[in-house]
Motif scaffolding. Structure first.
Motif, PDB file in Angstrom:
ATOM      1  N   PHE A 143     -25.190  24.059 -16.799  1.00 56.24           N
ATOM      2  CA  PHE A 143     -25.072  25.422 -17.261  1.00 56.24           C
ATOM      3  C   PHE A 143     -26.307  25.686 -17.393  1.00 56.24           C
ATOM      4  O   PHE A 143     -27.250  25.214 -17.868  1.00 56.24           O
ATOM      5  N   VAL A 144     -26.468  27.279 -17.798  1.00 55.58           N
ATOM      6  CA  VAL A 144     -27.576  27.975 -17.991  1.00 55.58           C
ATOM      7  C   VAL A 144     -27.593  28.627 -19.366  1.00 55.58           C
ATOM      8  O   VAL A 144     -26.503  28.931 -19.802  1.00 55.58           O
ATOM      9  N   ARG A 145     -28.559  29.234 -20.097  1.00 55.52           N
ATOM     10  CA  ARG A 145     -28.427  29.922 -21.187  1.00 55.52           C
ATOM     11  C   ARG A 145     -27.885  31.131 -20.832  1.00 55.52           C
ATOM     12  O   ARG A 145     -27.948  31.757 -19.829  1.00 55.52           O
ATOM     13  N   GLY A 146     -26.720  31.277 -21.853  1.00 58.13           N
ATOM     14  CA  GLY A 146     -25.756  32.684 -21.493  1.00 58.13           C
ATOM     15  C   GLY A 146     -24.659  32.115 -20.948  1.00 58.13           C
ATOM     16  O   GLY A 146     -23.637  33.068 -21.240  1.00 58.13           O
ATOM     17  N   ASP A 147     -24.359  30.923 -20.567  1.00 56.75           N
ATOM     18  CA  ASP A 147     -23.030  30.556 -20.049  1.00 56.75           C
ATOM     19  C   ASP A 147     -22.022  30.161 -21.094  1.00 56.75           C
ATOM     20  O   ASP A 147     -22.438  29.856 -22.339  1.00 56.75           O
ATOM     21  N   VAL A 148     -20.942  30.418 -21.004  1.00 54.97           N
ATOM     22  CA  VAL A 148     -19.838  29.935 -22.005  1.00 54.97           C
ATOM     23  C   VAL A 148     -19.617  28.411 -21.683  1.00 54.97           C
ATOM     24  O   VAL A 148     -19.545  27.746 -20.613  1.00 54.97           O
ATOM     25  N   VAL A 149     -19.702  27.635 -23.023  1.00 54.90           N
ATOM     26  CA  VAL A 149     -19.470  26.087 -22.970  1.00 54.90           C
ATOM     27  C   VAL A 149     -18.188  25.893 -23.919  1.00 54.90           C
ATOM     28  O   VAL A 149     -18.256  26.691 -25.167  1.00 54.90           O
ATOM     29  N   GLU A 150     -17.582  24.779 -23.569  1.00 56.64           N
ATOM     30  CA  GLU A 150     -16.710  24.336 -24.459  1.00 56.64           C
ATOM     31  C   GLU A 150     -17.451  23.293 -25.385  1.00 56.64           C
ATOM     32  O   GLU A 150     -18.405  22.548 -24.985  1.00 56.64           O
ATOM     33  N   ILE A 151     -17.070  23.345 -26.672  1.00 59.48           N
ATOM     34  CA  ILE A 151     -17.630  22.374 -27.847  1.00 59.48           C
ATOM     35  C   ILE A 151     -16.506  21.316 -28.213  1.00 59.48           C
ATOM     36  O   ILE A 151     -15.468  21.967 -28.478  1.00 59.48           O
ATOM     37  N   GLY A 152     -16.887  20.138 -27.803  1.00 58.29           N
ATOM     38  CA  GLY A 152     -15.834  18.995 -28.062  1.00 58.29           C
ATOM     39  C   GLY A 152     -16.151  18.099 -28.966  1.00 58.29           C
ATOM     40  O   GLY A 152     -17.501  17.934 -29.267  1.00 58.29           O
ATOM     41  N   VAL A 153     -15.351  17.247 -29.613  1.00 59.69           N
ATOM     42  CA  VAL A 153     -15.389  16.025 -30.429  1.00 59.69           C
ATOM     43  C   VAL A 153     -14.577  15.018 -29.914  1.00 59.69           C
ATOM     44  O   VAL A 153     -13.512  15.248 -29.305  1.00 59.69           O
ATOM     45  N   THR A 154     -15.162  13.826 -29.874  1.00 55.93           N
ATOM     46  CA  THR A 154     -14.824  12.736 -29.302  1.00 55.93           C
ATOM     47  C   THR A 154     -13.900  11.784 -30.285  1.00 55.93           C
ATOM     48  O   THR A 154     -14.401  11.586 -31.459  1.00 55.93           O
ATOM     49  N   GLY A 155     -12.781  11.542 -29.857  1.00 50.22           N
ATOM     50  CA  GLY A 155     -11.697  10.818 -30.732  1.00 50.22           C
ATOM     51  C   GLY A 155     -11.010   9.752 -30.110  1.00 50.22           C
ATOM     52  O   GLY A 155     -11.163   9.416 -28.916  1.00 50.22           O
ATOM     53  N   ARG A 156      -9.969   9.172 -30.765  1.00 49.29           N
ATOM     54  CA  ARG A 156      -9.248   8.176 -30.102  1.00 49.29           C
ATOM     55  C   ARG A 156      -8.766   8.559 -28.694  1.00 49.29           C
ATOM     56  O   ARG A 156      -8.460   7.793 -27.935  1.00 49.29           O
ATOM     57  N   GLY A 157      -7.978   9.620 -28.657  1.00 50.12           N
ATOM     58  CA  GLY A 157      -7.340  10.436 -27.612  1.00 50.12           C
ATOM     59  C   GLY A 157      -8.141  10.969 -26.558  1.00 50.12           C
ATOM     60  O   GLY A 157      -7.806  11.640 -25.682  1.00 50.12           O
ATOM     61  N   GLY A 158      -9.612  10.874 -26.926  1.00 51.53           N
ATOM     62  CA  GLY A 158     -10.350  11.549 -25.682  1.00 51.53           C
ATOM     63  C   GLY A 158     -11.263  12.788 -26.421  1.00 51.53           C
ATOM     64  O   GLY A 158     -11.156  12.833 -27.691  1.00 51.53           O
ATOM     65  N   VAL A 159     -11.719  13.385 -25.715  1.00 50.49           N
ATOM     66  CA  VAL A 159     -12.512  14.721 -26.185  1.00 50.49           C
ATOM     67  C   VAL A 159     -11.508  15.840 -26.463  1.00 50.49           C
ATOM     68  O   VAL A 159     -10.660  16.170 -25.837  1.00 50.49           O
ATOM     69  N   ARG A 160     -11.562  16.115 -27.739  1.00 52.18           N
ATOM     70  CA  ARG A 160     -10.675  17.388 -28.331  1.00 52.18           C
ATOM     71  C   ARG A 160     -11.767  18.547 -28.461  1.00 52.18           C
ATOM     72  O   ARG A 160     -12.652  18.614 -29.082  1.00 52.18           O
ATOM     73  N   ALA A 161     -11.110  19.821 -27.726  1.00 47.47           N
ATOM     74  CA  ALA A 161     -12.118  21.074 -27.719  1.00 47.47           C
ATOM     75  C   ALA A 161     -11.698  21.549 -29.279  1.00 47.47           C
ATOM     76  O   ALA A 161     -10.611  21.451 -29.848  1.00 47.47           O
ATOM     77  N   VAL A 162     -12.901  22.071 -29.918  1.00 51.97           N
ATOM     78  CA  VAL A 162     -12.890  22.595 -31.119  1.00 51.97           C
ATOM     79  C   VAL A 162     -13.511  24.188 -31.030  1.00 51.97           C
ATOM     80  O   VAL A 162     -13.120  24.774 -31.967  1.00 51.97           O
ATOM     81  N   ALA A 163     -14.181  24.349 -30.228  1.00 52.17           N
ATOM     82  CA  ALA A 163     -14.592  25.833 -30.152  1.00 52.17           C
ATOM     83  C   ALA A 163     -15.084  26.137 -28.661  1.00 52.17           C
ATOM     84  O   ALA A 163     -15.275  25.380 -27.782  1.00 52.17           O
ATOM     85  N   ARG A 164     -15.506  27.307 -28.413  1.00 48.04           N
ATOM     86  CA  ARG A 164     -16.153  27.914 -27.214  1.00 48.04           C
ATOM     87  C   ARG A 164     -17.158  28.872 -27.750  1.00 48.04           C
ATOM     88  O   ARG A 164     -17.081  29.348 -28.914  1.00 48.04           O
ATOM     89  N   GLY A 165     -18.229  28.846 -26.901  1.00 46.57           N
ATOM     90  CA  GLY A 165     -19.602  29.607 -27.330  1.00 46.57           C
ATOM     91  C   GLY A 165     -20.407  29.878 -26.353  1.00 46.57           C
ATOM     92  O   GLY A 165     -20.250  29.139 -25.285  1.00 46.57           O
ATOM     93  N   VAL A 166     -21.208  30.817 -26.533  1.00 51.59           N
ATOM     94  CA  VAL A 166     -22.310  31.152 -25.547  1.00 51.59           C
ATOM     95  C   VAL A 166     -23.595  30.309 -25.941  1.00 51.59           C
ATOM     96  O   VAL A 166     -24.217  30.317 -26.912  1.00 51.59           O
ATOM     97  N   ALA A 167     -24.131  29.462 -24.933  1.00 45.75           N
ATOM     98  CA  ALA A 167     -25.117  28.630 -25.006  1.00 45.75           C
ATOM     99  C   ALA A 167     -26.308  29.206 -25.414  1.00 45.75           C
ATOM    100  O   ALA A 167     -26.635  30.245 -24.395  1.00 45.75           O
ATOM    101  N   GLN A 168     -27.139  28.912 -26.089  1.00 46.88           N
ATOM    102  CA  GLN A 168     -28.520  29.530 -26.153  1.00 46.88           C
ATOM    103  C   GLN A 168     -29.623  28.761 -25.374  1.00 46.88           C
ATOM    104  O   GLN A 168     -30.679  29.303 -25.317  1.00 46.88           O
ATOM    105  N   TYR A 169     -29.309  27.529 -24.943  1.00 46.49           N
ATOM    106  CA  TYR A 169     -30.028  26.749 -24.099  1.00 46.49           C
ATOM    107  C   TYR A 169     -29.344  26.344 -23.126  1.00 46.49           C
ATOM    108  O   TYR A 169     -28.048  25.979 -22.929  1.00 46.49           O
ATOM    109  N   GLY A 170     -29.978  26.147 -21.754  1.00 48.12           N
ATOM    110  CA  GLY A 170     -29.228  25.276 -20.725  1.00 48.12           C
ATOM    111  C   GLY A 170     -29.027  23.675 -21.035  1.00 48.12           C
ATOM    112  O   GLY A 170     -29.744  23.318 -22.032  1.00 48.12           O
TER     113      GLY A 170
END
Length: 382
Positions: free
Chosen positions: A319-346
């Motif tokens: 992805f590139v700067r300005g795209d929407v990305v998912e922010i996740g954290v890894t746990g026992r059940g895999g990656v859990r989404a915690v937020a979404r945001g606009v990336a300042q960097y690619g």
């Protein structure tokens, strides 16, 4: 869920006050063996025309293009993977669907075709909102559908229940109405359980509520009650209530024209989030994912902090700067989404910044767009 022939019936209730509504009409209400059909659309169109004439604003999300094209070409429904054939049927049928709606209004109708990209990209999202607002200001009736003729993702993943919820968020509607060929939501399948009770109001779409929905849709549509509840949950998060009612029932349509509901009402949240936060949370597809450590995840969730490079542990996707990305954290059940945001960097830049302090960004990249990977103003919790 059930048809209108069930012994259990819905009583009338008052609809929430509204000035602007998004009404979704399912394929089974608009098509028949010979293509588009006025059997149910005539009553629906008359009710909507009356509401518009009273000064209300109505946007129509209309299904039926693929089914109408199939009938016009006397073609069999293509296999699930035959996307070009489905796209061709949509292209043939779309003109008939728009012509059908024009018959019911003494004002222009306007075809608006949207894709997930139109809703994911902030600039195109704002352009879509401006266009819809301009159409309403001009007195036209927007007839909205997914751009099935060119968009693979929509035919594989999309449904017009979800599209209606997104349109409601784009335009800032007061209400979503999902017209279908079923009465509403029951607490059990009344065809199998004679004690099944109609649910007149759902305060929140929980897993237990979703379990009542089943999965089946109509023979010509793509969604069932489960997709309607998913769409209602999206709208509810933005503070918009959703009414689910039977478009084949004269009683239900006549009640709607009187600001009454014979069906299920899914309540909206008590407060509406800001427009930008709503867009971030509901952008249909994220361009990639940034995984963070547990400490960063807590900072986002508990303090509303920005995401800094030090908390990043992995990056997936391109992805590139300005795209929407998912922010996740890894746990026992895999990656859990915690937020979404606009990336300042690619993506390639963030990979170079994993674990870095913010003051190291300029050194590692040779430039800087600021100390944050995602600024808190451009972030919405999942």
């Amino acid at each position: 869920m059930t048809t209108s022939t069930s012994r259990a019936t819905f009583r009338e209730q008052r609809l929430p006050a509204w000035q602007r509504v998004v009404v979704k009409i399912g394929s089974s209400l608009l098509t028949g063996p010979g293509g588009v059909s006025t059997r149910h659309a005539l009553r629906i169109g008359h009710a909507l025309a009356g509401l518009i004439d009273s000064g209300r604003e109505v946007l129509i999300v209309s299904s039926g293009a693929v089914a109408a094209g199939r009938a016009l070409l006397q073609a069999r429904m293509p296999e699930a993977g035959a996307l070009p054939a489905r796209q061709a049927l949509a292209a043939v049928g779309q003109t008939g669907v728009v012509a059908l709606w024009q018959r019911f209004f003494d004002r222009p109708v306007a075809q608006v075709l949207l894709t997930h990209d139109d809703l994911r990209n902030r600039r195109r999202y704002l352009n879509a909102r401006s266009t819809l607002r301009a159409l309403l200001a001009l007195g036209a009736v927007p007839i909205i559908n997914e751009n099935d003729t060119v968009s693979v993702d929509e035919l594989k993943l999309g449904d017009n229940d979800t599209l209606a919820a997104h349109v409601a968020m784009v335009i800032g509607a007061d209400l979503v109405v999902l017209l279908t060929d079923i009465d509403g939501l029951y607490d059990a399948d009344p065809r199998r359980n004679p004690k099944a009770r109609p649910l007149h109001r759902v305060a929140r779409v929980t897993p237990a509520v979703r379990a009542m929905a089943g999965a089946a849709g109509s023979a010509v549509g793509t969604g069932g009650m489960a997709t309607k509840l998913d769409a209602a949950a999206r709208a509810a998060d933005a503070g918009i209530p959703t009414a689910i009612l039977n478009g084949t029932s004269a009683r239900s349509i006549d009640a709607f024209a009187r600001d009454r509901l014979v069906g299920t009402l899914v309540a909206g949240s008590r407060s509406r989030p800001g427009a930008r936060k709503t867009w971030l949370k509901n952008a249909p597809l994220a361009a990639g994912r940034v995984c963070v450590d547990a400490g960063a995840a807590r900072a986002l969730a508990e303090r509303g902090a920005s995401l800094l490079p030090r908390g990043v542990v992995d990056v997936s996707g391109e992805f590139v700067r300005g795209d929407v990305v998912e922010i996740g954290v890894t746990g026992r059940g895999g990656v859990r989404a915690v937020a979404r945001g606009v990336a300042q960097y690619g993506a390639s830049e963030i990979r170079k910044l994993i674990g870095a302090r913010s003051e190291e960004i300029g050194t590692r990249l040779g430039f800087t767009y600021g100390p944050e990977i995602v600024h808190r103003d451009d972030l919405a919790l999942a």
